[in-house]
Each structure stands twice: as structure tokens, then as C-alpha cells.
Design a protein around this motif. Structure first.
Motif, PDB file in Angstrom:
ATOM      1  N   ILE A 162      -3.972  -5.429   7.516  1.00 58.27           N
ATOM      2  CA  ILE A 162      -4.388  -4.071   7.162  1.00 58.27           C
ATOM      3  C   ILE A 162      -3.293  -3.455   6.302  1.00 58.27           C
ATOM      4  CG2 ILE A 162      -4.980  -1.781   8.019  1.00 58.27           C
ATOM      5  CD1 ILE A 162      -5.813  -3.097  10.659  1.00 58.27           C
ATOM      6  N   TYR A 163      -3.627  -3.092   5.055  1.00 58.50           N
ATOM      7  CA  TYR A 163      -2.613  -2.521   4.165  1.00 58.50           C
ATOM      8  C   TYR A 163      -2.678  -0.998   4.114  1.00 58.50           C
ATOM      9  CZ  TYR A 163      -6.357  -2.049   0.684  1.00 58.50           C
ATOM     10  OH  TYR A 163      -7.525  -1.707   0.028  1.00 58.50           O
ATOM     11  N   CYS A 216      -7.177  -5.783   3.793  1.00 63.37           N
ATOM     12  CA  CYS A 216      -8.213  -4.746   3.852  1.00 63.37           C
ATOM     13  C   CYS A 216      -7.617  -3.387   4.173  1.00 63.37           C
ATOM     14  CB  CYS A 216      -9.320  -5.111   4.840  1.00 63.37           C
ATOM     15  SG  CYS A 216      -8.909  -4.865   6.561  1.00 63.37           S
ATOM     16  N   GLY A 217      -8.305  -2.370   3.684  1.00 60.13           N
ATOM     17  CA  GLY A 217      -7.997  -0.993   4.039  1.00 60.13           C
ATOM     18  C   GLY A 217      -9.116  -0.456   4.913  1.00 60.13           C
ATOM     19  N   LEU A 218      -8.784   0.428   5.855  1.00 59.52           N
ATOM     20  CA  LEU A 218      -9.763   0.995   6.778  1.00 59.52           C
ATOM     21  C   LEU A 218      -9.739   2.515   6.680  1.00 59.52           C
ATOM     22  CD1 LEU A 218      -8.988  -1.124   9.997  1.00 59.52           C
ATOM     23  CD2 LEU A 218     -10.682  -1.611   8.213  1.00 59.52           C
ATOM     24  N   ASP A 219     -10.907   3.104   6.407  1.00 54.75           N
ATOM     25  CA  ASP A 219     -11.080   4.557   6.475  1.00 54.75           C
ATOM     26  C   ASP A 219     -11.982   4.839   7.680  1.00 54.75           C
ATOM     27  OD1 ASP A 219      -9.570   5.224   4.248  1.00 54.75           O
ATOM     28  OD2 ASP A 219     -11.243   4.962   2.871  1.00 54.75           O
ATOM     29  N   ILE A 220     -11.411   5.449   8.713  1.00 63.38           N
ATOM     30  CA  ILE A 220     -12.117   5.626   9.980  1.00 63.38           C
ATOM     31  C   ILE A 220     -12.500   7.090  10.175  1.00 63.38           C
ATOM     32  CG2 ILE A 220     -11.934   5.393  12.483  1.00 63.38           C
ATOM     33  CD1 ILE A 220      -9.871   3.170  12.030  1.00 63.38           C
ATOM     34  N   LEU A 221     -13.797   7.334  10.380  1.00 67.89           N
ATOM     35  CA  LEU A 221     -14.272   8.661  10.795  1.00 67.89           C
ATOM     36  C   LEU A 221     -14.453   8.603  12.305  1.00 67.89           C
ATOM     37  CD1 LEU A 221     -15.342  11.516  10.315  1.00 67.89           C
ATOM     38  CD2 LEU A 221     -17.592  10.514   9.862  1.00 67.89           C
TER      39      LEU A 221
END
Length: 228
Positions: free
Chosen positions: A183-184, A120-125
Motif C-alpha cells: 500500500i503506497y 495500490c492506493g486505498l481511498d476509504i469512506l
């Protein structure tokens, strides 16, 4: 009523303005840090968002991490009950039992796991009550992001849930990750949280939105693992 437009710069409260031009002052702007690991060239197979609102301290604390993990559990439980792919798995006791990981008095169900060949990829605000700033310093990631990733991950040792027992709605307890090594890609955008603090609110309170992009690394292993 008449208006006077001048082509000459004007000063208002000491700031120089020109017609049709932003004033020459330094504004806060969001800051994004991007970290790519061994990024696979695969498409996105599942996408959803998780949120967290509350205290997030930089110091590692197993009780804080598990309190955040519980917030994510409730959202992931809803995902497993409603998502077109996950719902049939949850409703099939035979298939679902194969996904349960008994550990330290809990029955964990991580979504992104090795047996299903998922990443999974994570985009964190990351909204906080301070100016936008870098979350990587000297090669080290901000400890608050490390705590957040810990809370997304199934505990790897008993110490991480020491003195904690499952609550009534936590059997099973849903986690996003079996291990953080899946996490990639990790992108973090920091910006200022504009909600005024409530009376007595922890100064470390944050508001976080996480966009999760799950990919299948090996379809043959994934479908076999899910029993589909």
C-alpha cells in the motif's frame, strides 16, 4: 399570502439566522486523514471499489478478520471473472496456477503482489454511528482500520486462520494484497452512518466503501509475471 423578509438577524429555537446565511452552529462534517508512504510517480492501471457492511471491532480477532476477508473474496472473485485483464488469466489454467499461493490449508490468490511488481492506493469512506472524527491519534491509526487492512491481506501466519477451513466457493480464495507493505497511499474519510440500526444489530456495524487504485511499478516484471 404574503412573506416578510427582514435584513435583521432572527432567532429560531435559539439559533441566530441572517437572510441568505447559514446559521452560526457547529455541524458534523466529514473528516479525512491522508497517509502517503513512498508514493511512486506512476499512473493508475486498474481501479475498482470494494464494499463492506457489518460489524467492525477495534480489537484484533482472527475470526472477525477472516469473516471480512470472505466478503472481499466474493467481490474479488467477480472482478477476476469480469475484468478485461484478469479474466483471460483466470481462464488460462496454466497462467492461473502460477498465481495460486497454497498456505495453511487455503489456496490464496492475492492480486497486488511482489512477483507482478504491483502496488495500490486505498481511498476509504468509513461510515459509522458516531460523529466524524480523527482516525489517527498520537501517530497510531485507529485499530478498526488496521483490522480492515488485515482483512484485505493474505494471512502471514497460521494463527490468522486458526480453526478455519475453506468454504465450498473458496478454492481459491481471492485477496487484494499479498502483504500490506504494497500500500503506497491510504486516505480515510470518516462520516456518520445515517441508516437507523436494525433490531439486535451490533452497535459496531459500519458501512465501508474502498476505492482501490492499482499501479504497475515495473512493467517489465509485471508482464513477465503474468506470462503475457
Amino acid at each position: 399570502m404574503s412573506y416578510h423578509l427582514s435584513a435583521e438577524p432572527e432567532k429560531i429555537l435559539g439559533v441566530e439566522f441572517s437572510p441568505g446565511v447559514w446559521p452560526h452552529v457547529a455541524f458534523d462534517i466529514p473528516v479525512t486523514e491522508r497517509m502517503q508512504f513512498d508514493s511512486p510517480s506512476k499512473g493508475i492501471d486498474m481501479e475498482f471499489r470494494l464494499t463492506y457492511e457489518g460489524s467492525l471491532r477495534a480489537k484484533k480477532d482472527h475470526e472477525q478478520s477472516h469473516a471480512i476477508r470472505r466478503q472481499f473474496h466474493r467481490q474479488l472473485s467477480t472482478l477476476w471473472a469480469t475484468h478485461g485483464l484478469l479474466k483471460p488469466l483466470r481462464e488460462s489454467s496454466l497462467r492461473f496456477e502460477r498465481l495460486i499461493e497454497p498456505r495453511y490449508g487455503f489456496n490464496f490468490v492475492p492480486l497486488v503482489r511482489e512477483s507482478l511488481s504491483l502496488g495500490c492506493g486505498l481511498d476509504i469512506l468509513f461510515l459509522r454511528r458516531e460523529a466524524p472524527g480523527r482516525i489517527v491519534s498520537g501517530g497510531d491509526i485507529d485499530n478498526r482500520i488496521t483490522v480492515l487492512v488485515d482483512a484485505l491481506t493474505m494471512p502471514e501466519n497460521r494463527e490468522q486462520v486458526r480453526g478455519i477451513t475453506p468454504e465450498a466457493d473458496e478454492d481459491p480464495l481471492f485477496c487484494l494484497l499479498e502483504k500490506d507493505k504494497f500500500i503506497y497511499e491510504l486516505n480515510v474519510t470518516t462520516d456518520r452512518l445515517l441508516w437507523p440500526a436494525k433490531p439486535g444489530e451490533d452497535l459496531n456495524s459500519v458501512h465501508i466503501v474502498i476505492q482501490v487504485k492499482v499501479i504497475v511499478l515495473d512493467p517489465s516484471k509485471t508482464w513477465v509475471g503474468w506470462g503475457l
